[in-house]
Design an enzyme around this catalytic site. Structure first.
Site, PDB file in Angstrom:
ATOM      1  N   ARG A 187       0.818  -1.232   0.000  1.00  0.00           N
ATOM      2  CA  ARG A 187       0.000   0.000   0.000  1.00  0.00           C
ATOM      3  C   ARG A 187       0.852   1.282   0.000  1.00  0.00           C
ATOM      4  NH1 ARG A 187      -2.775  -3.546  -0.865  1.00  0.00           N
ATOM      5  NH2 ARG A 187      -4.809  -4.083  -0.045  1.00  0.00           N
ATOM      6  N   SER A 247     -10.850  -0.459   3.797  1.00  0.00           N
ATOM      7  CA  SER A 247     -10.040  -0.771   4.971  1.00  0.00           C
ATOM      8  C   SER A 247      -9.470   0.516   5.566  1.00  0.00           C
ATOM      9  CB  SER A 247      -8.868  -1.682   4.597  1.00  0.00           C
ATOM     10  OG  SER A 247      -9.345  -2.878   4.048  1.00  0.00           O
ATOM     11  N   GLU A 267      -4.508   2.952   6.784  1.00  0.00           N
ATOM     12  CA  GLU A 267      -4.364   2.811   5.334  1.00  0.00           C
ATOM     13  C   GLU A 267      -4.957   4.042   4.645  1.00  0.00           C
ATOM     14  OE1 GLU A 267      -6.786   1.212   2.244  1.00  0.00           O
ATOM     15  OE2 GLU A 267      -5.767  -0.711   2.490  1.00  0.00           O
TER      16      GLU A 267
HETATM   17  N1  EPU Z   1     -11.788 -10.780  10.120  1.00  0.00           N
HETATM   18  C1  EPU Z   1     -12.321 -10.843  11.388  1.00  0.00           C
HETATM   19  N2  EPU Z   1     -13.209  -9.890  11.783  1.00  0.00           N
HETATM   20  C2  EPU Z   1     -13.574  -8.853  10.971  1.00  0.00           C
HETATM   21  C3  EPU Z   1     -13.012  -8.788   9.679  1.00  0.00           C
HETATM   22  C4  EPU Z   1     -12.117  -9.747   9.264  1.00  0.00           C
HETATM   23  O1  EPU Z   1     -12.016 -11.751  12.148  1.00  0.00           O
HETATM   24  O2  EPU Z   1     -14.371  -8.022  11.376  1.00  0.00           O
HETATM   25  C5  EPU Z   1     -10.872 -11.845   9.677  1.00  0.00           C
HETATM   26  C6  EPU Z   1     -11.475 -12.633   8.508  1.00  0.00           C
HETATM   27  O3  EPU Z   1     -12.285 -13.666   8.977  1.00  0.00           O
HETATM   28  C7  EPU Z   1     -10.243 -13.115   7.782  1.00  0.00           C
HETATM   29  C8  EPU Z   1      -9.205 -12.044   8.032  1.00  0.00           C
HETATM   30  O4  EPU Z   1      -9.694 -11.276   9.140  1.00  0.00           O
HETATM   31  O5  EPU Z   1      -9.775 -14.307   8.363  1.00  0.00           O
HETATM   32  C9  EPU Z   1      -8.989 -11.135   6.813  1.00  0.00           C
HETATM   33  O6  EPU Z   1     -10.224 -10.469   6.466  1.00  0.00           O
HETATM   34  P1  EPU Z   1     -10.684 -10.260   4.960  1.00  0.00           P
HETATM   35  O7  EPU Z   1     -10.597 -11.540   4.205  1.00  0.00           O
HETATM   36  O8  EPU Z   1     -11.992  -9.554   4.981  1.00  0.00           O
HETATM   37  O9  EPU Z   1      -9.581  -9.339   4.312  1.00  0.00           O
HETATM   38  P2  EPU Z   1      -8.849  -8.029   4.868  1.00  0.00           P
HETATM   39  O10 EPU Z   1      -7.424  -8.410   5.081  1.00  0.00           O
HETATM   40  O11 EPU Z   1      -9.579  -7.430   5.998  1.00  0.00           O
HETATM   41  C10 EPU Z   1      -8.085  -7.208   2.509  1.00  0.00           C
HETATM   42  C11 EPU Z   1      -7.944  -5.827   1.902  1.00  0.00           C
HETATM   43  C12 EPU Z   1      -9.289  -5.378   1.349  1.00  0.00           C
HETATM   44  C13 EPU Z   1      -9.789  -6.391   0.328  1.00  0.00           C
HETATM   45  C14 EPU Z   1      -9.906  -7.750   1.033  1.00  0.00           C
HETATM   46  C15 EPU Z   1     -10.342  -8.860   0.082  1.00  0.00           C
HETATM   47  C16 EPU Z   1      -6.235  -4.735   3.266  1.00  0.00           C
HETATM   48  C17 EPU Z   1      -5.940  -3.719   4.329  1.00  0.00           C
HETATM   49  N3  EPU Z   1      -7.524  -4.895   2.937  1.00  0.00           N
HETATM   50  O12 EPU Z   1      -8.959  -7.052   3.631  1.00  0.00           O
HETATM   51  O13 EPU Z   1      -9.072  -4.155   0.677  1.00  0.00           O
HETATM   52  O14 EPU Z   1     -11.049  -6.012  -0.202  1.00  0.00           O
HETATM   53  O15 EPU Z   1      -8.614  -8.121   1.547  1.00  0.00           O
HETATM   54  O16 EPU Z   1      -9.423  -8.991  -0.957  1.00  0.00           O
HETATM   55  O17 EPU Z   1      -5.306  -5.331   2.737  1.00  0.00           O
HETATM   56  C18 EPU Z   1      -9.125  -1.819   1.000  1.00  0.00           C
HETATM   57  O18 EPU Z   1      -7.893  -1.878   0.845  1.00  0.00           O
HETATM   58  O19 EPU Z   1      -9.726  -0.727   1.193  1.00  0.00           O
HETATM   59  C19 EPU Z   1      -9.864  -3.039   0.978  1.00  0.00           C
HETATM   60  C20 EPU Z   1     -11.157  -3.106   1.235  1.00  0.00           C
END
Ligand code: EPU
Length: 300
Positions: free
Chosen positions: A169, A218, A288
């Site tokens: 990022r 995010s 972010e």
């Molecule tokens: N999780 C929780 N509780 C929550 C949310 C998530 O326990 O409230 C756990 C999920 O169960 C999962 C892990 O955290 O095991 C990761 O969550 P998720 O798969 O939703 O992905 P993320 O890492 O939170 C990233 C990107 C998103 C993108 C998603 C899907 C970052 C900071 N964010 O989110 O990007 O849409 O993967 O590809 O890398 C953005 O950058 O604005 C954005 C939305």
């Protein structure tokens, strides 16, 4: 101030005075811009910058928190030639003001793929380059060939991807450089498989993210080896509100605007989440989202 407006009008630009940024960003938050102009090309952008006033280049505002006090100086939206795209020799040349979604649609029509990391990322090409946008399908830096920059001294330079030192990022741009266009690698190979992966990813996002309420995606970067959403949830903060803003009940790394949220409401939740996770788990969450505008002190 009236001189600045006149100078912008002398460049042939329509000037919006006191335009609320809340009308432009994804969070629907942010006070007035002193002057907002849509700029048609790089030469005009260079002239606008040569006026010497502070400049904010606004993309789609999909990852930006603008203060309630608004933005002093000139707020620039990249229009005209900044929204063009041309495919040649395995590269698409795309203007920095082009929305990612529009570029993906154009490529799909042409039977081309390669930009899966932009799927579901709602900003512009310029914003995507600046922050190395990405999802679990990858980061845009994997597909960047080169980037055109308007440098602080007014020169326009095309630089290789390697010189931007992309990281998670993040891109390292020269100070005050503005991304004006980018050349991205596209391909007609593996297009069907990529399309299927994108569809699956978009369905996952729809199920796990509060896409129906205004937010900026995010709020925090994921710390190494963990997930910011998981940590904020484990800290017991899902659903916590401040004024019109709320830490999403669906995904704890999203702060949603329930209708009348202010930038101050969002800031108080960002701080609360960051401080609580620090206290409980000794993990430092790094925002972010970017901030812009007039703040009494550093917002986060
Ligand atoms: N999780 C929780 N509780 C929550 C949310 C998530 O326990 O409230 C756990 C999920 O169960 C999962 C892990 O955290 O095991 C990761 O969550 P998720 O798969 O939703 O992905 P993320 O890492 O939170 C990233 C990107 C998103 C993108 C998603 C899907 C970052 C900071 N964010 O989110 O990007 O849409 O993967 O590809 O890398 C953005 O950058 O604005 C954005 C939305």
């Amino acid at each position: 101030m009236p001189e600045l407006r006149q100078a912008l009008e002398a460049l042939g630009l329509a000037v919006r005075v006191g335009e609320p940024i809340a009308r432009h960003g994804f969070w629907r938050i942010g006070g007035p811009a002193d002057f907002l102009v849509e700029v048609p090309d790089t030469a005009t952008l260079a002239r606008v910058r040569a006026l010497g006033a502070p400049i904010l280049v606004l993309g789609k505002g999909s990852n930006l928190l603008v203060s309630d006090a608004g933005v002093r100086g000139i707020t620039v939206v990249l229009g005209g030639a900044f929204r063009s795209s041309v495919v040649e020799n395995g590269l698409v040349e795309a203007g920095a003001g082009l929305p990612n979604t529009v570029l993906l649609q154009r490529l799909q029509k042409a039977g081309l793929g390669g930009l899966a990391p932009l799927a579901g990322v709602p900003g512009t090409i310029g914003g995507a380059i600046r922050m190395n946008a990405g999802t679990r399908l990858g980061e845009i830096s994997e597909r960047v060939h080169s980037v055109e920059l308007l440098l602080a001294d007014g020169r326009v330079e095309r630089v290789d991807a390697a010189s931007l030192h992309f990281a998670y990022r993040r891109a390292l741009l020269p100070a005050h450089a503005i991304v004006t266009r980018a050349w991205l690698r596209v391909s007609d190979e593996g297009v069907d498989a990529e399309r299927a992966a994108i569809a699956e990813h978009l369905a996952y996002r729809k199920a796990t993210q509060p896409l129906e309420l205004p937010s900026c995606g995010s709020v925090f970067k994921n710390p190494p080896g963990d997930s910011a959403g998981r940590l904020v949830e484990a800290a017991g903060l899902k659903g916590t509100g401040s004024g019109g803003a709320q830490i999403s009940e669906l995904h704890a790394n999203f702060i949603v605007n329930r209708g009348d949220a202010t930038a101050a409401d969002v800031v108080s939740l960002v701080r609360r989440a960051r401080d609580t996770v620090q206290e409980r788990f000794a993990v430092t969450l790094e925002p972010e989202v970017h901030t812009a505008g007039d703040w009494p002190g550093p917002p986060f």
